[in-house]
Enzyme design. Structure first.
Site, mmCIF file in Angstrom:
data_model
loop_
_atom_site.group_PDB
_atom_site.id
_atom_site.type_symbol
_atom_site.label_atom_id
_atom_site.label_comp_id
_atom_site.label_asym_id
_atom_site.label_seq_id
_atom_site.Cartn_x
_atom_site.Cartn_y
_atom_site.Cartn_z
ATOM 1 N N TYR A 1 -2.342 -1.045 10.300
ATOM 2 C CA TYR A 1 -2.323 -1.106 8.836
ATOM 3 C C TYR A 1 -0.979 -0.604 8.299
ATOM 4 C CZ TYR A 1 -3.908 -0.716 4.002
ATOM 5 O OH TYR A 1 -4.033 -0.873 2.638
ATOM 6 N N SER B 1 0.866 -1.182 0.000
ATOM 7 C CA SER B 1 0.000 0.000 0.000
ATOM 8 C C SER B 1 0.901 1.229 0.000
ATOM 9 C CB SER B 1 -0.851 0.001 1.280
ATOM 10 O OG SER B 1 -1.526 1.224 1.444
HETATM 11 P P1 NAD Z 1 -11.468 -5.820 -0.517
HETATM 12 O O1 NAD Z 1 -11.983 -5.749 0.888
HETATM 13 O O2 NAD Z 1 -12.356 -5.388 -1.622
HETATM 14 O O3 NAD Z 1 -10.918 -7.284 -0.801
HETATM 15 C C1 NAD Z 1 -10.141 -7.964 0.145
HETATM 16 C C2 NAD Z 1 -10.364 -9.449 -0.028
HETATM 17 O O4 NAD Z 1 -9.527 -10.143 0.924
HETATM 18 C C3 NAD Z 1 -11.815 -9.872 0.254
HETATM 19 O O5 NAD Z 1 -12.301 -10.668 -0.795
HETATM 20 C C4 NAD Z 1 -11.715 -10.661 1.545
HETATM 21 O O6 NAD Z 1 -12.681 -11.700 1.673
HETATM 22 C C5 NAD Z 1 -10.289 -11.218 1.442
HETATM 23 N N1 NAD Z 1 -9.783 -11.641 2.756
HETATM 24 C C6 NAD Z 1 -9.806 -10.927 3.910
HETATM 25 N N2 NAD Z 1 -9.328 -11.692 4.916
HETATM 26 C C7 NAD Z 1 -8.995 -12.893 4.385
HETATM 27 C C8 NAD Z 1 -8.468 -14.088 4.923
HETATM 28 N N3 NAD Z 1 -8.185 -14.210 6.229
HETATM 29 N N4 NAD Z 1 -8.241 -15.131 4.092
HETATM 30 C C9 NAD Z 1 -8.536 -15.021 2.761
HETATM 31 N N5 NAD Z 1 -9.051 -13.928 2.186
HETATM 32 C C10 NAD Z 1 -9.287 -12.867 2.994
HETATM 33 O O7 NAD Z 1 -10.126 -4.941 -0.497
HETATM 34 P P2 NAD Z 1 -9.230 -4.325 -1.669
HETATM 35 O O8 NAD Z 1 -9.374 -2.867 -1.609
HETATM 36 O O9 NAD Z 1 -9.428 -5.058 -2.940
HETATM 37 O O10 NAD Z 1 -7.776 -4.649 -1.068
HETATM 38 C C11 NAD Z 1 -6.933 -5.678 -1.580
HETATM 39 C C12 NAD Z 1 -5.533 -5.403 -1.078
HETATM 40 O O11 NAD Z 1 -5.110 -4.133 -1.554
HETATM 41 C C13 NAD Z 1 -5.395 -5.345 0.435
HETATM 42 O O12 NAD Z 1 -4.178 -5.959 0.834
HETATM 43 C C14 NAD Z 1 -5.354 -3.855 0.724
HETATM 44 O O13 NAD Z 1 -4.682 -3.537 1.918
HETATM 45 C C15 NAD Z 1 -4.602 -3.353 -0.496
HETATM 46 N N6 NAD Z 1 -4.815 -1.932 -0.777
HETATM 47 C C16 NAD Z 1 -6.024 -1.460 -1.144
HETATM 48 C C17 NAD Z 1 -6.180 -0.101 -1.385
HETATM 49 C C18 NAD Z 1 -7.506 0.511 -1.790
HETATM 50 O O14 NAD Z 1 -7.608 1.743 -1.816
HETATM 51 N N7 NAD Z 1 -8.502 -0.273 -2.123
HETATM 52 C C19 NAD Z 1 -5.079 0.768 -1.263
HETATM 53 C C20 NAD Z 1 -3.855 0.228 -0.891
HETATM 54 C C21 NAD Z 1 -3.721 -1.124 -0.655
#
Ligand code: NAD
Length: 261
Positions: free
Chosen positions: A165, A152
């Site tokens: 986080y 991130s």
């Molecule tokens: P999201 O919540 O849409 O998707 C996350 C997925 O992870 C979900 O499908 C959830 O079921 C799964 N998950 C959670 N815990 C789990 C577990 N214990 N075992 C298996 N699966 C599990 O989130 P997103 O925004 O798509 O984020 C994906 C990644 O990107 C994350 O690591 C997040 O920190 C990172 N990220 C996102 C953003 C953003 O703005 N969306 C920015 C920076 C980093």
């Protein structure tokens, strides 16, 4: 990148039921890879597998809890058994965890956020690397494999109010750098992406439907808008591909300029 850049590659994506993971599984499939779509959410995970299969690739949903080492081992074993090997892995599952200042931060929230965001990436690397060394190398250039961890912008700079986080994502960047040096000579390229604010269910949950929060987040992006999941997915697919064959241990910000301002 041309369609088919990942033809013949065998991959897995964790957290693929939603957001960035879903977009990535679909993009890898679109570029010709077969994918294990892994998530703790079975219903939405199966939906992603169907969407990836609609791109013409083989896609299989595997239920996984990335905080459970045995579950991660089983996911990797299933990918190898199903496709005959593992060339690509995207360790993406994550959570924002609870908010709060460090001195008041709840201990259980700390442990669960570290488990989902950082232990998970260690568990995945610990199982994926041996699988790639034993079975990887479907690419023409012959590397054993490529791994992309999803960190991130919060893995590169600090943010107040999200200590677990921020610490977990800095940990993902550090682990990426350490592991990348250990396995480069054996032909595994390990990199990470550092997405900025990208419109996914996680971010929508964080913004809570409050237009003021959305405006604040948007104004922090030099490009003047939130990211789209497909924009992160295309950077991940590039890092997985031979087009990135000399890229090792890199933390690639994909964030509309947020961390360099
Ligand atoms: P999201 O919540 O849409 O998707 C996350 C997925 O992870 C979900 O499908 C959830 O079921 C799964 N998950 C959670 N815990 C789990 C577990 N214990 N075992 C298996 N699966 C599990 O989130 P997103 O925004 O798509 O984020 C994906 C990644 O990107 C994350 O690591 C997040 O920190 C990172 N990220 C996102 C953003 C953003 O703005 N969306 C920015 C920076 C980093």
């Amino acid at each position: 990148m041309t369609a088919g850049a990942l033809a013949g590659r065998r991959g897995l994506v964790t957290g693929a039921a939603s957001g960035l993971g879903r977009a990535t599984a679909i993009e890898l499939a679109r570029q010709g890879a077969c994918v294990v779509v892994a998530d703790i959410d079975d219903a939405r995970g199966r939906e992603t597998a169907n969407l990836a299969a609609a791109e013409g690739a083989e896609a299989l949903f595997v239920s996984v809890d990335v905080t459970d080492y045995g579950s991660v081992e089983a996911m990797v074993a299933t990918a190898v058994e199903t496709f005959g090997g593992l060339d690509l892995a995207v360790n993406n599952a994550g959570t924002t965890g609870a908010g709060g200042a460090t001195a008041e931060y709840d201990l259980d929230d700390w442990r669960s956020t570290m488990a989902i965001n950082l232990d998970s990436v260690f568990f995945c690397l610990r199982t994926e690397i041996p699988a790639m060394l034993a079975t990887g190398g479907a690419g023409e250039s012959g590397p054993a494999g490529a791994i992309v961890n999803v960190a991130s912008g919060a893995g590169l700079v600090g943010f107040a109010g999200l200590p677990a986080y921020v610490a977990s994502k800095h940990g993902v960047v550090g682990l990426t750098r350490a592991a990348s040096l250990e396995y480069a000579k054996q032909g595994i390229r390990i990199n990470c992406v550092c997405p900025g604010s990208t419109r996914t269910p996680m971010l929508e949950g964080f913004m809570g439907g409050d237009p003021k929060i959305e405006r604040m987040m948007t104004s922090a992006v030099p490009l003047g808008r939130l990211g789209r999941p497909e924009e992160i997915a295309s950077a991940i697919a590039w890092l997985c591909s031979d087009a990135a064959s000399f890229v090792v241990g890199h933390a690639l910000a994909v964030d509309g300029g947020s961390v360099i301002q």
